[in-house]
Design an enzyme around this catalytic site. Sequence first.
Site, PDB file in Angstrom:
ATOM      1  N   CYS A   1      15.016 -15.638  -1.253  1.00 25.14           N
ATOM      2  CA  CYS A   1      15.782 -15.137  -0.113  1.00 25.14           C
ATOM      3  C   CYS A   1      14.788 -14.548   0.879  1.00 25.14           C
ATOM      4  CB  CYS A   1      16.827 -14.107  -0.546  1.00 25.14           C
ATOM      5  SG  CYS A   1      16.142 -12.646  -1.361  1.00 25.14           S
ATOM      6  N   THR A   2      15.253 -13.820   1.875  1.00 24.97           N
ATOM      7  CA  THR A   2      14.368 -13.352   2.947  1.00 24.97           C
ATOM      8  C   THR A   2      13.282 -12.408   2.448  1.00 24.97           C
ATOM      9  OG1 THR A   2      16.196 -13.541   4.517  1.00 24.97           O
ATOM     10  CG2 THR A   2      14.292 -12.241   5.202  1.00 24.97           C
TER      11      THR A   2
END
Length: 528
Positions: free
Chosen positions: A354-355
Site C-alpha cells: 500500500c502507500t
Amino acid sequence: MPSSTSPDQGDDLEACVLRFSDLDLKDTSLINPSSSIKAELDVSTKKKYSFAKKKAFALFVKTKELPAPPSGYKEKWWKCCQQLFTDQTSIHRHVATQHADEIYHETASVLKQLTVTSSTSKTLKSADKRNPFKEDLTHNHEVSAWLPDISCFSPDELISGQGNGEGEVLLYYCYCDLEDPDWICAWQTALCQHLHLTGKVRIATEGINGTVGGSKLATRLYVEVMLSCPLFKDYLCKDDFKTSKGGACCFPELRVGVFEEIVPMGISPSKISYKKPGIHLSPGEFHKEVEKFLSQANQEESDTILLDCRNFYESKIGRFQGCLAPDIRKFSYFPSYVDENLELFKEKRVLMYCTGGIRCERGSAYLKAKGVCKEVFQLKGGIHKYLEEFPAGFYKGKLFVFDERYALSFNSDIVSECSYCGAPWDQYKLCSTPQCRQLVLTCPACQGQGFTACCVTCQDKGSRQAASPAQSSFKEECECTARRLRAPRELLQQGRLPASPELRPGDDEDGPYLHERPHLPFPKPSQS
C-alpha cells in the site's frame, strides 16, 4: 558546568538526548538541583546526578541545531543568541558559560523525573512493565510541558519554506497501545499549532497515524518530539517517517481526532489486531520477490499473488507490474473483497503493498485470520519507501497521496489515460461541480473543450447550480459512484488467477475519489 559534557562526548549524548526532550527548560518553579532536590534523592539516584546533568546539557545543545547545514558542508551547525557555531567545542563552551541557569533548571527536571521513577517502581509488581515516564506524560494534562522549546527560532524561521517546493510533508504511523487517546489528541493539536503544521492526525487506542506539512525546520522538530515521546520512542525510529516535497499549503487545515481505528478498515481492533500482521519485507526483499514473480513464464498459474490493497483510483495512476488491484472504492471494503474471493487466495503466497504500509498491517492480519493463504507478506514502509530505493523498479506511474498534490512522481511512466479522449494522462483535477469530491482525469485539450465533469449527473447538476446558486445540496451522488459494486468477485478460469485488470477509479471517506470513463451525451473531443 563545562565539565558536564566534553566535545568528545557529543555524539553519544545526542544519540540518547531524545530520552529527555520532554522536559521544560522554562520551568522556573524548579529549584537549584545542587541544594534541596539533590539532598532528597536516594543513594541510587544520586549516582545518576552526573548523568542527568549531561543529558540536560546535550538536550539544550540539540535544540540549537540547525535543520540542515549550508550546501557543501556535512557537519552539524548550531545557532544560539544570534550567533552561528560550526563545531561542537564552540557551542558547548557558549552554552556552558551563557546558559548555566537553563541547564540547571533542566537538570532539576531530570532529577525530579528520576525521583518519580524511583518512588513509583517501589509500588509496582516485578511483572508490571509500565513506564513511569509514560504514566507521567499521560497524567500531566498540561500539554504545554510536552512541547519543544522554539524560543531560539524566529517565527519567520518556523514558517518560511512552507511553499510547495521548499517545505516538507511527513507521512508516518505507529501501532502501539495507547491508554489516553484524548490527551494525545489535545497534545498533537497543540504540537502542530505550535510548529505551524497542517494536515491530518488520527489517534486511537491502537496507535497514531499522521500526515503533516510545514517548513523543514518544523517537520524536523516534530520528528524529534515524536521520537523522544515516552509513548512512542520504543516503537518509532527516524526511518518510519516518509518525507516528500510540499508544505503546509498541501492541506487546507489541521485536523486531529480520536477514532476507533487509525486507518478505517471497518472492523474493531479488538477483533482483528495489528499485533498479528503478515511478514514484513524490506524494499530490497520485496523487490527480489516481485522480480522472481515477474520472471515466471505463466504468472496466472503462479502460487504467488501480488496484491495492491489500496483503493482503485490510487492504483489507476500507478501500480506494480503484474499486480492484482481490487476494484474497491474504500479500504473499509477490503474485508468484504477478501470474503468474496477466498478461493482466489487459497494456498497462495500473497505479497501485499500500500502507500506507506499502514493498510497492510491490519489488511494482512485480516487475510491471515482467514487461514487460507500459504504465506502473507507485506512491503515495509509501503510504496513510498520502495520508490526511494528503487525509483526505476517494478512500480510504474505516480504514487497517489491524500492531499492537494494528489500524486508524487518518482519516474516518468504514465499508466493511465484521459477519461474522454484516451490520451496518456495522469494528473487529476476536481470535478467542475463544486459540491462533487470526485477527481477527473482530463487532458488539457479536453479541458479546453469544457469536458471537466465526471458524469452526466454532475454535468447537469453543475449547470443547474450555475443558473441557481442556492441549490447546493448535491454531494457524492454521482451515477458513476452509485453503480459501483462494494466488493466485486474476481472471475477464475480453470483455477487460474485473474489477469491484472484495467483499473477504474473510486472514492474514499478520507479523500477525493474519481470515476470511470464517463458516457456523456457530448461529441468525442477532437484531437489536434
